[in-house]
Motif scaffolding. Structure first.
Motif, PDB file in Angstrom:
ATOM      1  N   GLY A  91       0.790  -1.229   0.000  1.00 55.50           N
ATOM      2  CA  GLY A  91       0.000   0.000   0.000  1.00 55.50           C
ATOM      3  C   GLY A  91       0.816   1.270   0.000  1.00 55.50           C
ATOM      4  N   SER A  92       2.152   1.148  -0.020  1.00 52.46           N
ATOM      5  CA  SER A  92       3.011   2.338   0.023  1.00 52.46           C
ATOM      6  C   SER A  92       3.154   3.019  -1.342  1.00 52.46           C
ATOM      7  CB  SER A  92       4.400   1.965   0.548  1.00 52.46           C
ATOM      8  OG  SER A  92       5.046   1.065  -0.342  1.00 52.46           O
ATOM      9  N   GLY A  93       2.813   2.307  -2.421  1.00 52.06           N
ATOM     10  CA  GLY A  93       2.980   2.836  -3.770  1.00 52.06           C
ATOM     11  C   GLY A  93       4.213   2.324  -4.477  1.00 52.06           C
ATOM     12  N   LYS A  94       4.790   1.267  -3.931  1.00 55.23           N
ATOM     13  CA  LYS A  94       6.018   0.675  -4.484  1.00 55.23           C
ATOM     14  C   LYS A  94       5.820   0.205  -5.926  1.00 55.23           C
ATOM     15  CE  LYS A  94       6.769  -3.103  -2.376  1.00 55.23           C
ATOM     16  NZ  LYS A  94       5.946  -3.917  -3.284  1.00 55.23           N
ATOM     17  N   ASN A 121      21.010  10.842   7.027  1.00 62.62           N
ATOM     18  CA  ASN A 121      20.111  11.822   7.628  1.00 62.62           C
ATOM     19  C   ASN A 121      19.112  11.112   8.536  1.00 62.62           C
ATOM     20  OD1 ASN A 121      17.951  13.680   8.113  1.00 62.62           O
ATOM     21  ND2 ASN A 121      18.623  14.882   6.326  1.00 62.62           N
ATOM     22  N   ARG A 122      19.286  11.254   9.854  1.00 58.87           N
ATOM     23  CA  ARG A 122      18.426  10.572  10.824  1.00 58.87           C
ATOM     24  C   ARG A 122      16.982  11.055  10.732  1.00 58.87           C
ATOM     25  NH1 ARG A 122      18.750   5.861  13.824  1.00 58.87           N
ATOM     26  NH2 ARG A 122      17.190   5.976  15.465  1.00 58.87           N
ATOM     27  N   GLN A 123      16.804  12.336  10.460  1.00 58.93           N
ATOM     28  CA  GLN A 123      15.457  12.896  10.390  1.00 58.93           C
ATOM     29  C   GLN A 123      14.674  12.282   9.234  1.00 58.93           C
ATOM     30  OE1 GLN A 123      15.388  17.161  10.174  1.00 58.93           O
ATOM     31  NE2 GLN A 123      13.143  17.302  10.204  1.00 58.93           N
ATOM     32  N   LEU A 124      15.332  12.137   8.092  1.00 62.73           N
ATOM     33  CA  LEU A 124      14.670  11.504   6.949  1.00 62.73           C
ATOM     34  C   LEU A 124      14.345  10.046   7.247  1.00 62.73           C
ATOM     35  CD1 LEU A 124      16.462  12.745   3.701  1.00 62.73           C
ATOM     36  CD2 LEU A 124      14.064  13.056   4.323  1.00 62.73           C
ATOM     37  N   ARG A 125      15.273   9.354   7.880  1.00 63.58           N
ATOM     38  CA  ARG A 125      15.058   7.947   8.238  1.00 63.58           C
ATOM     39  C   ARG A 125      13.837   7.803   9.132  1.00 63.58           C
ATOM     40  NH1 ARG A 125      14.648   4.665  12.958  1.00 63.58           N
ATOM     41  NH2 ARG A 125      15.744   2.698  12.667  1.00 63.58           N
ATOM     42  N   ASP A 126      13.686   8.688  10.113  1.00 62.22           N
ATOM     43  CA  ASP A 126      12.569   8.609  11.044  1.00 62.22           C
ATOM     44  C   ASP A 126      11.232   8.981  10.397  1.00 62.22           C
ATOM     45  OD1 ASP A 126      14.337   7.841  12.987  1.00 62.22           O
ATOM     46  OD2 ASP A 126      14.514   9.829  13.904  1.00 62.22           O
ATOM     47  N   SER A 127      11.281   9.689   9.256  1.00 56.60           N
ATOM     48  CA  SER A 127      10.037  10.104   8.592  1.00 56.60           C
ATOM     49  C   SER A 127       9.361   8.964   7.842  1.00 56.60           C
ATOM     50  CB  SER A 127      10.326  11.248   7.617  1.00 56.60           C
ATOM     51  OG  SER A 127      11.088  10.781   6.499  1.00 56.60           O
ATOM     52  N   ILE A 128      10.057   7.845   7.692  1.00 60.42           N
ATOM     53  CA  ILE A 128       9.548   6.738   6.879  1.00 60.42           C
ATOM     54  C   ILE A 128       8.218   6.194   7.414  1.00 60.42           C
ATOM     55  CG2 ILE A 128      10.028   4.325   6.249  1.00 60.42           C
ATOM     56  CD1 ILE A 128      12.969   5.142   5.995  1.00 60.42           C
ATOM     57  N   VAL A 129       8.060   6.145   8.737  1.00 60.41           N
ATOM     58  CA  VAL A 129       6.839   5.578   9.312  1.00 60.41           C
ATOM     59  C   VAL A 129       5.629   6.471   9.075  1.00 60.41           C
ATOM     60  CG1 VAL A 129       8.081   4.284  11.068  1.00 60.41           C
ATOM     61  CG2 VAL A 129       7.334   6.616  11.564  1.00 60.41           C
ATOM     62  N   HIS A 130       5.851   7.741   8.689  1.00 60.29           N
ATOM     63  CA  HIS A 130       4.751   8.700   8.531  1.00 60.29           C
ATOM     64  C   HIS A 130       4.441   9.012   7.068  1.00 60.29           C
ATOM     65  CE1 HIS A 130       5.083   9.291  12.830  1.00 60.29           C
ATOM     66  NE2 HIS A 130       6.336   9.690  12.705  1.00 60.29           N
ATOM     67  N   LEU A 131       5.089   8.350   6.136  1.00 60.40           N
ATOM     68  CA  LEU A 131       4.888   8.639   4.718  1.00 60.40           C
ATOM     69  C   LEU A 131       3.484   8.251   4.256  1.00 60.40           C
ATOM     70  CD1 LEU A 131       8.288   7.409   3.192  1.00 60.40           C
ATOM     71  CD2 LEU A 131       7.590   9.770   3.666  1.00 60.40           C
ATOM     72  N   SER A 132       2.962   9.004   3.301  1.00 61.91           N
ATOM     73  CA  SER A 132       1.674   8.682   2.683  1.00 61.91           C
ATOM     74  C   SER A 132       1.916   7.843   1.430  1.00 61.91           C
ATOM     75  CB  SER A 132       0.927   9.969   2.319  1.00 61.91           C
ATOM     76  OG  SER A 132       0.680  10.746   3.468  1.00 61.91           O
ATOM     77  N   GLN A 133       0.845   7.305   0.880  1.00 63.12           N
ATOM     78  CA  GLN A 133       0.969   6.494  -0.327  1.00 63.12           C
ATOM     79  C   GLN A 133       1.558   7.325  -1.466  1.00 63.12           C
ATOM     80  OE1 GLN A 133      -2.654   5.118  -2.447  1.00 63.12           O
ATOM     81  NE2 GLN A 133      -1.833   3.055  -2.165  1.00 63.12           N
ATOM     82  N   SER A 171      23.264  -4.795  -0.544  1.00 62.87           N
ATOM     83  CA  SER A 171      24.479  -3.996  -0.384  1.00 62.87           C
ATOM     84  C   SER A 171      25.006  -3.461  -1.709  1.00 62.87           C
ATOM     85  CB  SER A 171      25.570  -4.828   0.298  1.00 62.87           C
ATOM     86  OG  SER A 171      25.957  -5.928  -0.522  1.00 62.87           O
ATOM     87  N   GLN A 172      24.567  -4.039  -2.834  1.00 59.66           N
ATOM     88  CA  GLN A 172      25.004  -3.577  -4.147  1.00 59.66           C
ATOM     89  C   GLN A 172      24.224  -2.360  -4.633  1.00 59.66           C
ATOM     90  OE1 GLN A 172      27.588  -4.816  -6.067  1.00 59.66           O
ATOM     91  NE2 GLN A 172      28.081  -6.098  -4.300  1.00 59.66           N
ATOM     92  N   CYS A 173      23.109  -2.045  -3.973  1.00 56.90           N
ATOM     93  CA  CYS A 173      22.241  -0.954  -4.438  1.00 56.90           C
ATOM     94  C   CYS A 173      22.829   0.400  -4.042  1.00 56.90           C
ATOM     95  CB  CYS A 173      20.835  -1.120  -3.857  1.00 56.90           C
ATOM     96  SG  CYS A 173      20.002  -2.616  -4.421  1.00 56.90           S
ATOM     97  N   SER A 174      23.210   1.183  -5.049  1.00 54.25           N
ATOM     98  CA  SER A 174      23.829   2.487  -4.804  1.00 54.25           C
ATOM     99  C   SER A 174      22.800   3.601  -4.686  1.00 54.25           C
ATOM    100  CB  SER A 174      24.816   2.816  -5.925  1.00 54.25           C
ATOM    101  OG  SER A 174      24.151   2.873  -7.178  1.00 54.25           O
ATOM    102  N   TYR A 175      21.570   3.351  -5.100  1.00 59.50           N
ATOM    103  CA  TYR A 175      20.521   4.352  -4.966  1.00 59.50           C
ATOM    104  C   TYR A 175      19.171   3.648  -4.861  1.00 59.50           C
ATOM    105  CZ  TYR A 175      18.843   3.789  -9.791  1.00 59.50           C
ATOM    106  OH  TYR A 175      18.301   3.301 -10.957  1.00 59.50           O
ATOM    107  N   GLY A 176      18.156   4.397  -4.475  1.00 62.33           N
ATOM    108  CA  GLY A 176      16.840   3.785  -4.362  1.00 62.33           C
ATOM    109  C   GLY A 176      15.836   4.696  -3.713  1.00 62.33           C
ATOM    110  N   PHE A 177      14.659   4.113  -3.426  1.00 62.48           N
ATOM    111  CA  PHE A 177      13.534   4.850  -2.871  1.00 62.48           C
ATOM    112  C   PHE A 177      12.887   4.005  -1.781  1.00 62.48           C
ATOM    113  CE2 PHE A 177      14.296   6.125  -7.183  1.00 62.48           C
ATOM    114  CZ  PHE A 177      14.179   7.503  -7.165  1.00 62.48           C
ATOM    115  N   VAL A 178      12.664   4.618  -0.616  1.00 61.02           N
ATOM    116  CA  VAL A 178      12.067   3.912   0.508  1.00 61.02           C
ATOM    117  C   VAL A 178      10.716   4.536   0.825  1.00 61.02           C
ATOM    118  CG1 VAL A 178      12.325   3.198   2.901  1.00 61.02           C
ATOM    119  CG2 VAL A 178      14.344   3.391   1.439  1.00 61.02           C
ATOM    120  N   GLY A 179       9.655   3.716   0.718  1.00 60.94           N
ATOM    121  CA  GLY A 179       8.316   4.160   1.066  1.00 60.94           C
ATOM    122  C   GLY A 179       7.997   3.831   2.518  1.00 60.94           C
TER     123      GLY A 179
END
Length: 544
Positions: free
Chosen positions: A28-31, A207-219, A182-190
């Motif tokens: 449901g994240s939009g992956k 960036n810790r702030q961005l990491r912590d925002s993951i639980v609050h992301l919308s679709q 570990s081979q992934c040099s870039y990506g997107f986390v929903g």
């Protein structure tokens, strides 16, 4: 050349086509929507790619773009038995994408590894940029200890110099192979809410702030990494409708005939697939002519038909009854051969309190017994003592959590799964006998034991007659395997056959029948049903 994914999100086409990318997000994240956007942009630019479609979500690319849909569906362009090397060569030379739809095949990993193997060997010669997109990558490249060669891992590590790019998508980053991630040099986390999965992606963010925002992301919102953007991004809309979107709720009114519904349900007259909660274990039966392939794989016998004849003669010689004036001897009436089916499974067993799996293999017969071929042949009953049941995906995940944890209470299960109100699911598993309650803790009720390896060799044989071979319902066996190996990941590798000898001895109107296996050469009267005994009436030899 740029690939646009939304406002201010332009990726270099070279990076996409030959780099290593991961798209992570819970259901449901939009992956899958994001992957659809990338696929459409690649089609617009005329760049070839292969998308491994595990859920049948991407074949609608054909409605707007030139693409080849490979599937078992009658509506597809090409079937699954196509020559993969020729198909990939045409895709690369013609810049035509391939939708490799494995949503309706049993052995998904087998087909995918074959396709990726063909691409790997082909690109060793061609060296043309070509992207592989893999949905549900944790199923095809799990974190396995002591595993053999995995083509997803091979491409992630060694495919770049051949021109092969890789984009993997997963709901469970904690379960995917670390060699791949570990081979992934870039990506997107929903959006992610499961603690284990959030911990698994810690290494991706500074960036810790961005990491912590993951639980609050919308679709449709993602936190990118490795592309120089330190903010939450929103993916643009798709040109085509998205097959993977959740159906919308629409208000309606009840107009059906209630008594008719009750009657249909009570009589079990629903159409195919409507009622599938409980199924009996599939019994083996004699094959029809159309079901017999040109060649079958059998476990190499230790004993031959000549051994069976010698055995029969010894048995008959012991039954000589003296009658006045003559000896009334038992004779060997016939020796028939037939082939008993064993479903071959690859089993990934989660290790306790880790994200790793141990690889095992098992052969299972139609009575849910595991055939152990180490030091002869033994049949062992294990797993849940129940008929085959169709269990839900959420119940499968619960069983896997319990396999990892050993034991757990409802609160911990809900916390780790990110899902509330699991009480009914766990109670249903208790009712099936899959889970038991000890105090306030739930645990698996099986005692799983699997050999680290199976000591046998498979060989190919041909010219088998229909009456010599037995078949069983593969789909029902797959369902049964979920409770034979609860909490494990199961991959169907197909059917191997065990050669059997049916010996018939006669003295007058008295008949004795022996069912002998070709591995340990023991009598197996309990192994074969009457239907299979009847199947053993093909090639025979006799000595009167």
């Amino acid at each position: 050349m740029k690939i646009n994914m939304g406002e201010g999100i332009d990726l270099d086409a070279q990076l996409v086509m030959t780099g290593r990318c991961c798209v992570i997000g819970q259901s449901g994240s939009g992956k899958s929507f994001l992957i659809g956007v990338i696929a459409e942009e690649l089609c617009k630019l005329g760049l070839p790619f292969l998308i491994v479609d595990t859920e049948g979500e991407y074949h609608n690319l054909k409605s707007a773009f030139k693409a080849i849909w490979v599937s078992n569906s009658q509506e597809s362009d090409i079937g699954m038995d196509v020559d993969y090397t020729k198909l990939l060569a045409e895709s690369i030379n013609g810049n035509v994408p391939i939708v490799f739809d494995v949503s309706d095949v049993v052995d998904q990993s087998g087909y995918v590894y074959s396709m990726l193997g063909a691409l790997y060997n082909l690109e060793d010669k061609m060296h043309v940029p070509y992207l592989v997109i893999i949905e549900e990558a944790d199923k095809l490249a799990p974190q396995v200890l002591h595993s053999g060669k995995n083509m997803v891992e091979e491409i992630s590590v060694r495919g770049r110099k051949r021109g092969i790019g890789l984009l993997i998508a997963t709901q469970r980053p904690a379960n995917i192979s670390k060699n791949v991630l570990s081979q992934c040099s870039y990506g997107f986390v929903g959006k992610l809410t499961i603690e284990n999965d959030i911990s698994a992606i810690d290494i991706l963010f500074n960036n810790r702030q961005l990491r912590d925002s993951i639980v609050h992301l919308s679709q449709g919102e993602f936190v990118p990494f490795g592309i120089g953007i330190d903010r939450v991004v929103k993916v643009k809309g798709r040109s085509l409708s998205h097959y993977g979107s959740t159906p919308k709720v629409v208000a309606g009114s009840f107009t059906a005939d209630l008594s008719a519904i009750i009657g249909r349900v009570s009589s079990g007259t629903y159409g195919k697939g409507k009622i599938a909660d409980i199924q009996a274990m599939p019994k083996p039966r004699a094959a029809s002519k159309s079901e017999v392939p040109k060649t079958i794989s059998i476990i190499k016998p230790n004993f031959s038909e000549d051994d069976a004849l010698a055995y029969a003669n010894r048995k008959a010689s012991r039954r000589v009854v003296p009658i006045i004036g003559k000896r009334n001897a038992e004779v060997v009436e016939s020796i028939d051969t037939f082939y008993y089916p064993l479903r071959h499974f690859r089993i990934l067993v989660p290790r306790r309190n880790t994200h790793e799996f141990i690889e095992r293999f098992a052969l299972v017969d139609a009575e849910a017994r595991i055939a152990n071929l180490n030091n002869g042949l033994k049949f062992v009953k294990q797993g849940i003592r129940a008929n085959a049941h169709n269990i839900s995906n959420s119940q499968e995940r619960l069983l896997e959590q319990l396999r990892v944890a050993g034991k757990s209470n409802i609160e911990k299960l809900e916390k780790h799964s990110g899902t509330k109100r699991l009480g009914s699911e766990i109670k249903s598993l208790v009712g099936l006998g899959a889970v038991r309650l000890s105090g306030k803790y739930y645990m698996l009720n099986d005692g799983l034991k699997l050999a680290s390896k199976q000591d046998f060799k498979a060989i190919e044989v041909e010219g088998i007659e229909p009456k010599e071979i037995a078949v069983m319902n593969g789909a029902s066996m797959d369902s049964a395997a979920k409770l034979i190996f609860p909490g494990c990941r199961i991959y169907n590798l197909g059917v191997l056959y065990l050669k059997m000898y049916k010996i018939t001895l006669r003295r007058g109107d008295r008949v004795r029948v022996f069912i002998i296996d070709s591995i340990s050469f023991k009598d197996r009267p309990e192994l074969v049903s009457k239907e299979i005994s009847d199947a053993g009436t093909g090639k025979s030899r006799s000595k009167k």
